[in-house]
Scaffold this active site. Structure first.
Site, mmCIF file in Angstrom:
data_model
loop_
_atom_site.group_PDB
_atom_site.id
_atom_site.type_symbol
_atom_site.label_atom_id
_atom_site.label_comp_id
_atom_site.label_asym_id
_atom_site.label_seq_id
_atom_site.Cartn_x
_atom_site.Cartn_y
_atom_site.Cartn_z
ATOM 1 N N ASP A 261 0.829 -1.211 0.000
ATOM 2 C CA ASP A 261 0.000 0.000 0.000
ATOM 3 C C ASP A 261 0.863 1.262 0.000
ATOM 4 O O ASP A 261 1.835 1.358 0.760
ATOM 5 C CB ASP A 261 -0.902 -0.019 1.243
ATOM 6 C CG ASP A 261 -1.781 1.206 1.354
ATOM 7 O OD1 ASP A 261 -2.643 1.383 0.479
ATOM 8 O OD2 ASP A 261 -1.603 1.979 2.313
ATOM 9 N N GLU A 298 1.249 0.133 -4.836
ATOM 10 C CA GLU A 298 0.500 1.346 -5.093
ATOM 11 C C GLU A 298 1.467 2.508 -4.921
ATOM 12 O O GLU A 298 2.133 2.615 -3.886
ATOM 13 C CB GLU A 298 -0.668 1.503 -4.111
ATOM 14 C CG GLU A 298 -1.450 2.782 -4.320
ATOM 15 C CD GLU A 298 -2.412 3.080 -3.181
ATOM 16 O OE1 GLU A 298 -3.404 3.796 -3.425
ATOM 17 O OE2 GLU A 298 -2.168 2.617 -2.046
#
Length: 605
Positions: A261, A298
């Site tokens: 993330d 990400e």
């Protein structure tokens, strides 16, 4: 393994012996206390701030706490928190009877990813509910599921990004053994499992890391407060924690890929970035296991360094989520240019995203007020993951509304078509395949009223650029949360069944057409016919070719096909019966009227 030589942290069982490892570099006394009988096991200091003990007095299922200079706390490396984030930790044995020895994960180019939030995927809100939907997912045609974070979080409902025990699998989902059973079950039908992990922050409630040592640094700040300590004094403790976590997911849970993330929020200016160490650790695991493992990220920096090889001092991640493709696609179908959509110019930018991945590759960004990004020349298409919906791009909307709630069914079909026709890896979000209108706003179940109010205020501020007449959904509300749980009975009625047939056909086309299933970026030619709002993609391989045409206008358009081949239509987004879409014989054509908001695939004869 890190330079400290620490193989794992927390409690692990080797035969009947329990190994206890705690990082507390400032502590004077560290003790493991068993809660049921108050037995105390003193730990001895080792190098680099670690404390260690071995004991046969701890058995799986025992509850314990770690005493650091008299302050009793849950173990930050706990594998189980059955009483929640503030309760004692539980010693568990991660050994599992795996039956996936013959399973091999897909190749990079074969990933068709389906993102799942365990707590809302089924009414049971657990891993068992996900396992029971394997026949549906296999029939759909996806090759991998991506599980949103499962690290133990406060309460019983959370997006997952407030996890505070990175090694403990959320107890209400079923815990570690049920997660292992899930992975084993998906591997049995040749579906890979990707796990979303968070190495850029720790959630606010139940976060006891600072009581042990300098896991955080005030050198840098993130949206969540002080940054995790990757390059300041004592940073080896946090780096060891992450490397051990990576190893656990790959080795003890047989996870095929990690989705890291928001790596742009990892603040590490050391000589060797933590992502480079994760890459090296993963490469060693691949060698040891003989099975491939992947690292997806990400990242919003448009910096090819994250994908460049270690030999070029890159971070060598396997693929990156490509948000800019999503933003350009949304503006192309009429999304208002507000917030982070404001600087996207629709079809021209979408054409650039197809061709060059990054829309901002060194050009000026008015949103950021600077020149932004690098080029992606030479990076293969399977290094990027694209989508028209995902948890962020739904949850970042004030009401958490899905595409079918905002756009017509024709536009929703075209958006999905645009994703699957790209040279990138496609991802869809749970329920998208049958067009559910179930919302997916951000939700929590914190126990601290002050923290809940801060989250509420933060959500309102986040949507200042997206003002509507509606109130921002209360993230703490259980009724708001329950509205997000998928209703699988929808599949028994229209229009959901026809939408599902469409997605099955679209995925089948992507997987079976030899020119689509492994498109190389240098084989793809993109043409934007701006005045007609038409995008034309052509792929050539040897003597074969396909043309993809998308009409992003609300009226009929006419476009001539290239003259170097004779063409037969093999896919039409307006067809309603799956058996009529793929492989149907159509007359040879050179020009064809394009319906409003439509997509077509033509194959050379």
């Amino acid at each position: 393994m890190s330079k400290t030589g620490i193989k794992h942290v927390g409690i692990r069982f080797e035969g009947e012996t329990c190994q206890i490892s705690v990082w507390a570099p400032i502590a004077k006394i560290v003790i493991c206390r068993l809660c049921d009988n108050n037995l105390e096991i003193p730990l001895r200091p080792l190098k680099y701030g670690y404390w260690y003990a071995e004991s046969t007095l701890i058995t799986p299922g025992d509850r314990y706490k770690i005493s650091v200079d008299g302050n009793e706390l849950p173990d930050p490396a706990s594998l189980s928190q059955p009483e929640g984030v503030h309760g004692p930790s539980e010693a568990i044995d991660l050994r599992f009877n795996w039956t996936d020895q013959s399973y091999k994960p897909p190749k990079n180019s074969e990933f068709v990813i389906y993102e799942i939030h365990v707590g809302t995927f089924t009414s049971s809100r657990d891993f068992d509910g996900v396992i029971k939907k394997i026949p549906h997912l296999k029939d759909l045609g996806i090759t991998a599921i991506e599980i949103m974070p499962v690290a133990q979080f406060p309460g019983g409902r959370n997006w997952g990004y407030d996890g505070v025990f990175p090694f403990a699998v959320q107890h209400s989902y079923g815990g570690a053994s049920e997660f292992q059973r899930l992975v084993n079950a998906f591997h049995a039908v040749n579906i890979a499992v990707i796990l979303d992990v968070v190495y850029n922050h720790i959630g606010p409630e139940g976060n006891y890391f600072s009581n042990y040592g300098p896991y955080f640094t005030n050198k840098y700040h993130t949206p969540w407060g002080d940054a995790l300590n990757y390059d300041d004094r004592f940073c080896h403790g946090q780096r060891d924690l992450v490397l051990n976590n990576v190893r656990m997911w790959f080795e003890d849970f047989h996870i095929d890929a990690l989705r890291l993330d928001a790596v742009h929020a990892i603040k590490d200016f050391g000589a060797v970035h933590i992502l480079q160490e994760i890459r090296k650790e993963t490469d060693q695991i691949i060698i040891n296991s003989g099975k491939n493992r992947f690292l997806f990220i990400e990242c919003d920096l448009n910096d090819r360094r994250f994908l460049d090889p270690l030999t070029k001092n890159g971070y060598d991640m396997d693929a990156q989520w490509l948000d800019e493709f999503h933003h350009a696609l949304r503006v192309s179908v009429g999304e208002p240019k507000k917030g982070y959509y404001e600087e996207f110019n629709g079809l021209n930018d979408l054409a650039k995203a197809y061709e060059k991945a990054y829309v901002f590759d060194g050009n000026y960004s008015s949103h950021r007020e600077k020149f932004f990004g690098t080029d992606s020349f030479g990076l293969e298409g399977n290094r990027f993951i694209v989508f028209c919906q995902n948890h962020d791009q739904i949850g970042n909307r004030m009401l958490g509304d899905r595409a079918v709630k905002i756009y017509s069914s024709e536009i929703a079909r075209l958006m999905a078509f645009a994703v699957f026709m790209s040279p990138y890896l496609p991802l869809l979000f749970m329920g998208e395949e049958w067009g559910t209108e179930k919302p997916f706003p951000y939700f929590i179940s914190h126990s601290d009223p002050e923290l809940v109010q801060l989250v509420r205020e933060g959500r309102k501020k986040e949507f200042e650029d997206f003002i509507t007449n509606s109130d921002v959904p209360d993230p703490q509300s259980e009724s708001i949360f329950r509205e997000t749980i998928l209703d699988w009975d929808e599949l028994n009625s229209e229009p959901y069944r026809q939408r599902l047939l469409y997605y099955k056909s679209l995925i089948a086309l992507r997987k079976t057409n030899p020119l689509l299933k492994d498109v190389q970026r240098d084989e793809l030619k993109v043409k934007c016919i701006e005045d007609k709002k038409v995008l034309l993609l052509q792929v050539k391989k040897k003597e074969k070719s396909i043309v993809v045409i998308m009409n992003f206008s609300d009226h009929v358009q006419h476009v001539n096909l290239p003259e170097d081949f004779k063409w037969r239509m093999i896919f039409d987004t307006h067809e309603t019966q799956a058996e009529l879409i793929v492989g149907t014989d159509k007359p040879v054509i050179t020009s064809y009227p394009l319906s409003p908001w439509s997509g077509y695939v033509y194959s050379s004869q």
